[in-house]
Scaffold this motif. Structure first.
Motif, PDB file in Angstrom:
ATOM      1  N   LEU A 166      52.274  43.068  48.093  1.00  0.00           N
ATOM      2  CA  LEU A 166      52.085  44.502  47.875  1.00  0.00           C
ATOM      3  C   LEU A 166      51.015  45.102  48.786  1.00  0.00           C
ATOM      4  O   LEU A 166      50.804  46.311  48.795  1.00  0.00           O
ATOM      5  N   GLY A 167      50.308  44.238  49.519  1.00  0.00           N
ATOM      6  CA  GLY A 167      49.325  44.721  50.489  1.00  0.00           C
ATOM      7  C   GLY A 167      47.947  45.037  49.944  1.00  0.00           C
ATOM      8  O   GLY A 167      47.251  45.902  50.458  1.00  0.00           O
ATOM      9  N   PHE A 168      47.525  44.349  48.889  1.00  0.00           N
ATOM     10  CA  PHE A 168      46.154  44.531  48.403  1.00  0.00           C
ATOM     11  C   PHE A 168      45.615  43.235  47.831  1.00  0.00           C
ATOM     12  O   PHE A 168      46.350  42.298  47.593  1.00  0.00           O
ATOM     13  N   ASP A 169      44.298  43.203  47.645  1.00  0.00           N
ATOM     14  CA  ASP A 169      43.625  42.076  47.016  1.00  0.00           C
ATOM     15  C   ASP A 169      43.191  42.501  45.623  1.00  0.00           C
ATOM     16  O   ASP A 169      42.890  43.671  45.391  1.00  0.00           O
ATOM     17  N   ILE A 170      43.124  41.548  44.718  1.00  0.00           N
ATOM     18  CA  ILE A 170      42.686  41.829  43.352  1.00  0.00           C
ATOM     19  C   ILE A 170      41.175  41.668  43.264  1.00  0.00           C
ATOM     20  O   ILE A 170      40.623  40.673  43.728  1.00  0.00           O
ATOM     21  N   ASP A 171      40.524  42.641  42.664  1.00  0.00           N
ATOM     22  CA  ASP A 171      39.103  42.564  42.374  1.00  0.00           C
ATOM     23  C   ASP A 171      39.004  42.056  40.935  1.00  0.00           C
ATOM     24  O   ASP A 171      39.295  42.791  39.987  1.00  0.00           O
ATOM     25  N   TYR A 172      38.628  40.800  40.765  1.00  0.00           N
ATOM     26  CA  TYR A 172      38.657  40.175  39.439  1.00  0.00           C
ATOM     27  C   TYR A 172      37.609  40.742  38.486  1.00  0.00           C
ATOM     28  O   TYR A 172      37.785  40.689  37.275  1.00  0.00           O
ATOM     29  N   LYS A 173      36.542  41.307  39.017  1.00  0.00           N
ATOM     30  CA  LYS A 173      35.559  41.969  38.152  1.00  0.00           C
ATOM     31  C   LYS A 173      36.207  43.208  37.522  1.00  0.00           C
ATOM     32  O   LYS A 173      36.090  43.437  36.319  1.00  0.00           O
ATOM     33  N   LEU A 174      36.914  43.986  38.326  1.00  0.00           N
ATOM     34  CA  LEU A 174      37.600  45.171  37.812  1.00  0.00           C
ATOM     35  C   LEU A 174      38.737  44.785  36.869  1.00  0.00           C
ATOM     36  O   LEU A 174      38.961  45.461  35.861  1.00  0.00           O
ATOM     37  N   LEU A 175      39.427  43.697  37.170  1.00  0.00           N
ATOM     38  CA  LEU A 175      40.518  43.234  36.301  1.00  0.00           C
ATOM     39  C   LEU A 175      39.973  42.896  34.915  1.00  0.00           C
ATOM     40  O   LEU A 175      40.520  43.322  33.901  1.00  0.00           O
ATOM     41  N   PHE A 223      35.046  33.729  33.632  1.00  0.00           N
ATOM     42  CA  PHE A 223      36.414  33.218  33.619  1.00  0.00           C
ATOM     43  C   PHE A 223      36.394  31.726  33.317  1.00  0.00           C
ATOM     44  O   PHE A 223      35.477  31.019  33.720  1.00  0.00           O
ATOM     45  N   CYS A 224      37.401  31.264  32.602  1.00  0.00           N
ATOM     46  CA  CYS A 224      37.606  29.832  32.408  1.00  0.00           C
ATOM     47  C   CYS A 224      38.496  29.382  33.558  1.00  0.00           C
ATOM     48  O   CYS A 224      39.683  29.705  33.580  1.00  0.00           O
ATOM     49  N   VAL A 225      37.921  28.703  34.516  1.00  0.00           N
ATOM     50  CA  VAL A 225      38.675  28.295  35.700  1.00  0.00           C
ATOM     51  C   VAL A 225      39.194  26.881  35.480  1.00  0.00           C
ATOM     52  O   VAL A 225      38.444  25.962  35.173  1.00  0.00           O
ATOM     53  N   VAL A 226      40.508  26.724  35.631  1.00  0.00           N
ATOM     54  CA  VAL A 226      41.153  25.431  35.454  1.00  0.00           C
ATOM     55  C   VAL A 226      41.728  25.035  36.812  1.00  0.00           C
ATOM     56  O   VAL A 226      42.546  25.756  37.387  1.00  0.00           O
ATOM     57  N   THR A 227      41.258  23.890  37.317  1.00  0.00           N
ATOM     58  CA  THR A 227      41.719  23.422  38.626  1.00  0.00           C
ATOM     59  C   THR A 227      42.219  21.994  38.509  1.00  0.00           C
ATOM     60  O   THR A 227      41.911  21.285  37.554  1.00  0.00           O
ATOM     61  N   LYS A 228      42.977  21.615  39.506  1.00  0.00           N
ATOM     62  CA  LYS A 228      43.345  20.213  39.670  1.00  0.00           C
ATOM     63  C   LYS A 228      43.592  19.990  41.153  1.00  0.00           C
ATOM     64  O   LYS A 228      43.835  20.952  41.894  1.00  0.00           O
ATOM     65  N   PRO A 229      43.531  18.748  41.581  1.00  0.00           N
ATOM     66  CA  PRO A 229      43.748  18.485  43.005  1.00  0.00           C
ATOM     67  C   PRO A 229      45.188  18.806  43.416  1.00  0.00           C
ATOM     68  O   PRO A 229      46.133  18.475  42.703  1.00  0.00           O
ATOM     69  N   ALA A 230      45.314  19.465  44.545  1.00  0.00           N
ATOM     70  CA  ALA A 230      46.643  19.720  45.105  1.00  0.00           C
ATOM     71  C   ALA A 230      47.135  18.433  45.760  1.00  0.00           C
ATOM     72  O   ALA A 230      46.344  17.633  46.252  1.00  0.00           O
ATOM     73  N   ARG A 271      47.155  48.780  41.012  1.00  0.00           N
ATOM     74  CA  ARG A 271      46.459  48.753  42.311  1.00  0.00           C
ATOM     75  C   ARG A 271      45.191  49.617  42.310  1.00  0.00           C
ATOM     76  O   ARG A 271      44.130  49.173  42.748  1.00  0.00           O
ATOM     77  N   ASP A 272      45.272  50.862  41.820  1.00  0.00           N
ATOM     78  CA  ASP A 272      44.118  51.760  41.846  1.00  0.00           C
ATOM     79  C   ASP A 272      43.038  51.372  40.842  1.00  0.00           C
ATOM     80  O   ASP A 272      41.907  51.826  40.940  1.00  0.00           O
ATOM     81  N   ILE A 273      43.388  50.528  39.871  1.00  0.00           N
ATOM     82  CA  ILE A 273      42.439  50.124  38.830  1.00  0.00           C
ATOM     83  C   ILE A 273      41.758  48.799  39.183  1.00  0.00           C
ATOM     84  O   ILE A 273      40.550  48.657  39.023  1.00  0.00           O
ATOM     85  N   ILE A 274      42.526  47.833  39.676  1.00  0.00           N
ATOM     86  CA  ILE A 274      41.984  46.480  39.904  1.00  0.00           C
ATOM     87  C   ILE A 274      42.047  46.043  41.363  1.00  0.00           C
ATOM     88  O   ILE A 274      41.689  44.911  41.680  1.00  0.00           O
ATOM     89  N   GLY A 275      42.514  46.917  42.243  1.00  0.00           N
ATOM     90  CA  GLY A 275      42.729  46.503  43.628  1.00  0.00           C
ATOM     91  C   GLY A 275      41.621  46.898  44.566  1.00  0.00           C
ATOM     92  O   GLY A 275      40.826  47.783  44.299  1.00  0.00           O
ATOM     93  N   ARG A 276      41.605  46.194  45.668  1.00  0.00           N
ATOM     94  CA  ARG A 276      40.786  46.580  46.812  1.00  0.00           C
ATOM     95  C   ARG A 276      41.631  46.279  48.039  1.00  0.00           C
ATOM     96  O   ARG A 276      42.509  45.405  47.989  1.00  0.00           O
ATOM     97  N   PRO A 277      41.399  46.986  49.127  1.00  0.00           N
ATOM     98  CA  PRO A 277      42.218  46.731  50.315  1.00  0.00           C
ATOM     99  C   PRO A 277      42.034  45.290  50.780  1.00  0.00           C
ATOM    100  O   PRO A 277      40.963  44.718  50.604  1.00  0.00           O
ATOM    101  N   PRO A 278      43.091  44.703  51.369  1.00  0.00           N
ATOM    102  CA  PRO A 278      42.927  43.322  51.844  1.00  0.00           C
ATOM    103  C   PRO A 278      41.866  43.255  52.935  1.00  0.00           C
ATOM    104  O   PRO A 278      41.686  44.197  53.687  1.00  0.00           O
ATOM    105  N   ARG A 279      41.174  42.134  52.955  1.00  0.00           N
ATOM    106  CA  ARG A 279      40.134  41.953  53.977  1.00  0.00           C
ATOM    107  C   ARG A 279      40.803  41.800  55.331  1.00  0.00           C
ATOM    108  O   ARG A 279      41.731  41.020  55.501  1.00  0.00           O
TER     109      ARG A 279
END
Length: 184
Positions: A24-33, A73-80, A168-176
């Protein structure tokens, strides 16, 4: 579809929602989300699932994962897992569906509303199981990309579909933008 007294949890399929936002052409700002869903109800947990390459000196996702850890955030990771496909191409696999499903089912008795950030049709049985326990389920993904990032069967099963592009207008920021290399 959201009520102020709802006990909410977010389940974010990191790779899937990253691909949808990128399409969609944007990045998510997780603080805003997080702030947005704090406003929509009583946010109990915000989970973020991603696979990480082990042994790499630098991972482009590491700064995000660290930031999420420090910001509630509860971050759940595993090795790829890295493998070579039949065409000889290097591929990376890191499916987090089971981890997300187990966490959602364990938390279900304490929830009124689960918000799943993924369009993966494999989650349809999870949505159905949560609904049988009386949990309303909203799916956040997109039909505005080509091809759409949400499986039709998942969208049909959900109580509510939230178009990612509408957020997009609530949680988005333009892609870097990657700076162009300068000539010396």
């Amino acid at each position: 579809m959201f009520y102020k007294d709802d006990r909410l949890a977010l389940f974010i399929d990191g790779a899937n929602i990253y691909a949808a936002a990128k399409a969609l052409g944007f990045d998510i700002d997780y603080k805003l989300l997080r702030q947005e869903f704090d406003r929509r109800g009583k946010l109990l947990r915000a989970y973020y699932y991603t696979a990480l390459m082990e042994g790499e000196e630098y991972s482009p996702i590491r700064p995000l994962v660290d930031w999420l850890h420090y910001n509630g955030f509860c971050v759940v990771t595993k090795p790829a897992k890295e493998y070579t496909d039949q065409m000889g191409r290097r591929k990376v696999k890191g499916n987090m569906d089971i981890e997300l499903t187990v966490d959602a089912m364990e938390l279900a008795p304490r929830l009124d509303h689960a918000v799943l950030f993924s369009g993966d049709g494999d989650f349809r049985p999870l949505v159905e199981a949560l609904q049988r326990q009386g949990v309303r389920v909203s799916i956040v993904s997109t039909i505005r990309s080509q091809p759409p990032m949400i499986a039709d069967e998942l969208r049909r099963q959900a109580d509510n579909f939230i178009e990612l592009d509408a957020l997009r207008d609530i949680i988005g920021r333009p892609p870097r933008e990657t700076p162009a290399p300068t000539e010396e």
